[in-house]
Motif scaffolding. Structure first.
Motif, PDB file in Angstrom:
ATOM      1  N   PRO A  59       0.816  -1.224   0.000  1.00  0.00           N
ATOM      2  CA  PRO A  59       0.000   0.000   0.000  1.00  0.00           C
ATOM      3  C   PRO A  59       0.844   1.266   0.000  1.00  0.00           C
ATOM      4  CG  PRO A  59      -0.133  -1.145   2.117  1.00  0.00           C
ATOM      5  CD  PRO A  59       0.551  -2.065   1.174  1.00  0.00           C
ATOM      6  N   GLU A  60       2.009   1.225   0.643  1.00  0.00           N
ATOM      7  CA  GLU A  60       2.872   2.410   0.661  1.00  0.00           C
ATOM      8  C   GLU A  60       3.426   2.703  -0.739  1.00  0.00           C
ATOM      9  OE1 GLU A  60       5.308  -0.818   2.952  1.00  0.00           O
ATOM     10  OE2 GLU A  60       3.211  -0.416   2.436  1.00  0.00           O
ATOM     11  N   TYR A  61       3.633   1.654  -1.522  1.00  0.00           N
ATOM     12  CA  TYR A  61       4.055   1.850  -2.916  1.00  0.00           C
ATOM     13  C   TYR A  61       2.941   2.509  -3.721  1.00  0.00           C
ATOM     14  CZ  TYR A  61       4.839   0.594  -7.818  1.00  0.00           C
ATOM     15  OH  TYR A  61       4.957   0.634  -9.189  1.00  0.00           O
ATOM     16  N   GLU A  66       1.038   7.126  -6.840  1.00  0.00           N
ATOM     17  CA  GLU A  66      -0.208   7.667  -7.358  1.00  0.00           C
ATOM     18  C   GLU A  66       0.051   8.921  -8.205  1.00  0.00           C
ATOM     19  OE1 GLU A  66      -4.686   8.950  -5.800  1.00  0.00           O
ATOM     20  OE2 GLU A  66      -3.113   8.425  -4.355  1.00  0.00           O
ATOM     21  N   GLY A  67      -0.433   8.872  -9.445  1.00  0.00           N
ATOM     22  CA  GLY A  67      -0.284  10.007 -10.340  1.00  0.00           C
ATOM     23  C   GLY A  67       1.045  10.075 -11.062  1.00  0.00           C
ATOM     24  N   THR A  68       1.932   9.107 -10.841  1.00  0.00           N
ATOM     25  CA  THR A  68       3.249   9.112 -11.480  1.00  0.00           C
ATOM     26  C   THR A  68       3.374   7.918 -12.415  1.00  0.00           C
ATOM     27  OG1 THR A  68       4.243  10.124  -9.516  1.00  0.00           O
ATOM     28  CG2 THR A  68       5.747   9.125 -11.099  1.00  0.00           C
ATOM     29  N   ALA A  69       3.699   8.154 -13.674  1.00  0.00           N
ATOM     30  CA  ALA A  69       3.880   7.077 -14.646  1.00  0.00           C
ATOM     31  C   ALA A  69       5.064   6.200 -14.245  1.00  0.00           C
ATOM     32  CB  ALA A  69       4.099   7.660 -16.036  1.00  0.00           C
ATOM     33  N   MET A  70       5.004   4.943 -14.645  1.00  0.00           N
ATOM     34  CA  MET A  70       6.008   3.968 -14.234  1.00  0.00           C
ATOM     35  C   MET A  70       7.428   4.411 -14.581  1.00  0.00           C
ATOM     36  SD  MET A  70       6.863   1.105 -12.875  1.00  0.00           S
ATOM     37  CE  MET A  70       8.070  -0.207 -12.946  1.00  0.00           C
ATOM     38  N   LEU A  71       7.670   4.760 -15.828  1.00  0.00           N
ATOM     39  CA  LEU A  71       9.032   5.114 -16.217  1.00  0.00           C
ATOM     40  C   LEU A  71       9.480   6.416 -15.576  1.00  0.00           C
ATOM     41  CD1 LEU A  71       9.229   3.979 -19.951  1.00  0.00           C
ATOM     42  CD2 LEU A  71      10.059   2.823 -17.908  1.00  0.00           C
ATOM     43  N   ASP A  72       8.543   7.320 -15.305  1.00  0.00           N
ATOM     44  CA  ASP A  72       8.894   8.545 -14.577  1.00  0.00           C
ATOM     45  C   ASP A  72       9.326   8.201 -13.156  1.00  0.00           C
ATOM     46  OD1 ASP A  72       8.300  10.098 -16.785  1.00  0.00           O
ATOM     47  OD2 ASP A  72       6.266  10.578 -16.115  1.00  0.00           O
ATOM     48  N   PRO A  77      15.203   9.610  -8.897  1.00  0.00           N
ATOM     49  CA  PRO A  77      16.089   8.915  -7.954  1.00  0.00           C
ATOM     50  C   PRO A  77      15.530   8.791  -6.545  1.00  0.00           C
ATOM     51  CG  PRO A  77      17.341  10.452  -9.304  1.00  0.00           C
ATOM     52  CD  PRO A  77      15.885  10.716  -9.591  1.00  0.00           C
ATOM     53  N   GLN A  78      14.892   9.849  -6.070  1.00  0.00           N
ATOM     54  CA  GLN A  78      14.363   9.801  -4.706  1.00  0.00           C
ATOM     55  C   GLN A  78      13.214   8.797  -4.599  1.00  0.00           C
ATOM     56  OE1 GLN A  78      13.382  13.653  -3.132  1.00  0.00           O
ATOM     57  NE2 GLN A  78      12.571  12.835  -1.210  1.00  0.00           N
ATOM     58  N   MET A  79      12.320   8.803  -5.587  1.00  0.00           N
ATOM     59  CA  MET A  79      11.191   7.885  -5.556  1.00  0.00           C
ATOM     60  C   MET A  79      11.649   6.445  -5.753  1.00  0.00           C
ATOM     61  SD  MET A  79       7.622   7.900  -7.786  1.00  0.00           S
ATOM     62  CE  MET A  79       7.096   9.454  -7.051  1.00  0.00           C
TER      63      MET A  79
END
Length: 385
Positions: A59-61, A66-72, A77-79
């Motif tokens: 769930p934390e992932y 949320e709202g961020t595309a996979m490759l983005d 780096p932080q994410m």
């Protein structure tokens, strides 16, 4: 043209010692159970981690992504670092695996690729003809300089460094897609059930196929090397689609490129008791029970085994010569605990036939898996006598 597209002494990375600050060089991860098992030392309990342990089952992932595309997300780096660390904190696994995707190096090399939710990687322009291959391979993989923080791989390097700084003695595993799997995506234009177009190109135009495989090997090899140089203590090469190949096709048209990809990391060494050691290399494929020996012969130190073949049979086919990783059936994660526990104990018992064993799944964690089951599984393994 020869089918051998493996190592060429004129264009492969030279042998080099890892930097003094690397976790293996400093001895921070060199004695970790995972690294020792990868090097063939049998541990009292098998080290355990899970493919796709960082991802949709947590769930934390889901909240972070949320709202961020996979490759983005992969190139933040932080994410990427935070996602990598999440399952280590939650489950207490014996290794982290860097959060990324096998098509990231393709994107960084200039390929128009995106990951479509519910489908997977999709190419804007498939590579299906000799001219397509020539166009693609005109992009020099050397531009993906694996030690250049200002280059295309910079976000990957930074993400790995951030992660290693927080992992302490827990090793980080770097990973990349094997050349055949990358080539299959490029030729098919996306996921495929039988990879017919890729296998047709292999035989219809072997010269173009070899050029494509050489390019894929160097692109994914640079991706692997960047992660190791930045602090990963092991590397795993995934061949998701190799199970669609005959042994003959794999040995002649695919294995040499996998060797070439692994050579980008094979020469990286660190000083240890008894002399220099190489960074452990794992090779895993899906549906590859008939290819195990050929996969070992690409230069892997450890062979990952999927859930379709028992570990003792896999070890027999390999002459009981190589450490194994695997191979809990992901479907069992949804079974009653008593059923899962019995299955895990059976996997561990069968893994005793190999020189060493790292417990993992026979593929990735399903998205709907209860995270508590994974935590309980880790506790079970760590508590074994």
């Amino acid at each position: 043209m020869s089918s051998d597209v493996s190592a060429d002494p004129h264009d492969q990375p030279a042998t080099a010692a890892l930097g003094a600050a690397h976790p293996l060089s400093r001895g921070v991860t060199a004695a970790a159970p995972l690294i020792r098992a990868y090097q063939g030392e049998r541990m009292p309990q098998p080290p355990v981690w899970f493919m796709r342990q960082a991802g949709r089952s947590l769930p934390e992932y889901r909240a972070l992504r949320e709202g961020t595309a996979m490759l983005d997300a992969c190139l933040d780096p932080q994410m990427a670092s935070e996602i990598t660390l999440q399952p280590v904190r939650r489950h207490g696994v014996d290794a982290a695996i860097f959060f990324s995707d096998i098509v990231v190096p393709l994107r960084l090399a200039g390929v128009a690729v995106d990951i479509v939710p519910g489908r997977g990687p999709v190419l804007e322009r498939p590579v299906r003809t000799a001219s397509d291959v020539a166009r693609l391979t005109a992009a020099d993989p050397a531009a993906l300089a694996p030690d250049d923080v200002c280059g295309p791989l910079g976000p990957v390097i930074e993400g790995v460094r951030r992660t290693v700084d927080q992992l302490g003695p827990t090793p980080l595993i770097g990973f990349g897609g094997a050349p055949f799997t990358l080539a299959a995506y490029l030729v098919e234009g996306g996921p495929s059930k039988d990879h017919l177009r890729a296998r047709t190109l292999m035989h219809a135009d072997p010269e173009s196929w070899q050029a494509l495989m050489r390019w894929c090997a160097d692109v994914t090899g640079a991706f692997l090397r960047a992660q190791v140089l930045a602090g990963a203590s092991a590397a795993q090469l995934f061949d998701s689609w190799a199970g669609s190949l005959s042994l003959d096709d794999y040995a002649k048209h695919v294995a040499p490129a996998s060797t070439r990809a692994l050579e980008h990391v094979r020469g990286l060494t660190y000083d240890a008791e008894g002399g220099a050691r190489n960074v452990p290399l794992v090779h895993f494929g899906v549906g590859t029970g008939e290819l195990l020996k050929a996969m070992r012969d690409t230069g892997a130190d450890v062979i990952g085994v999927d859930y379709r073949i028992p570990l003792d049979e896999a070890s027999r086919r390999l002459g009981h010569s190589v450490p194994l990783q695997g191979n809990v059936d992901p479907a069992m994660l949804g079974a009653p605990w008593s059923v899962l526990e019995q299955h895990v104990r059976d996997v561990i018992e069968r893994g005793a036939s190999a020189p060493a064993h790292v417990l993992n799944l026979g593929h990735g964690v399903p998205p709907d898996t209860d995270p508590g089951v994974l935590t309980r599984l880790v506790e079970l393994v760590h508590g074994l006598d």
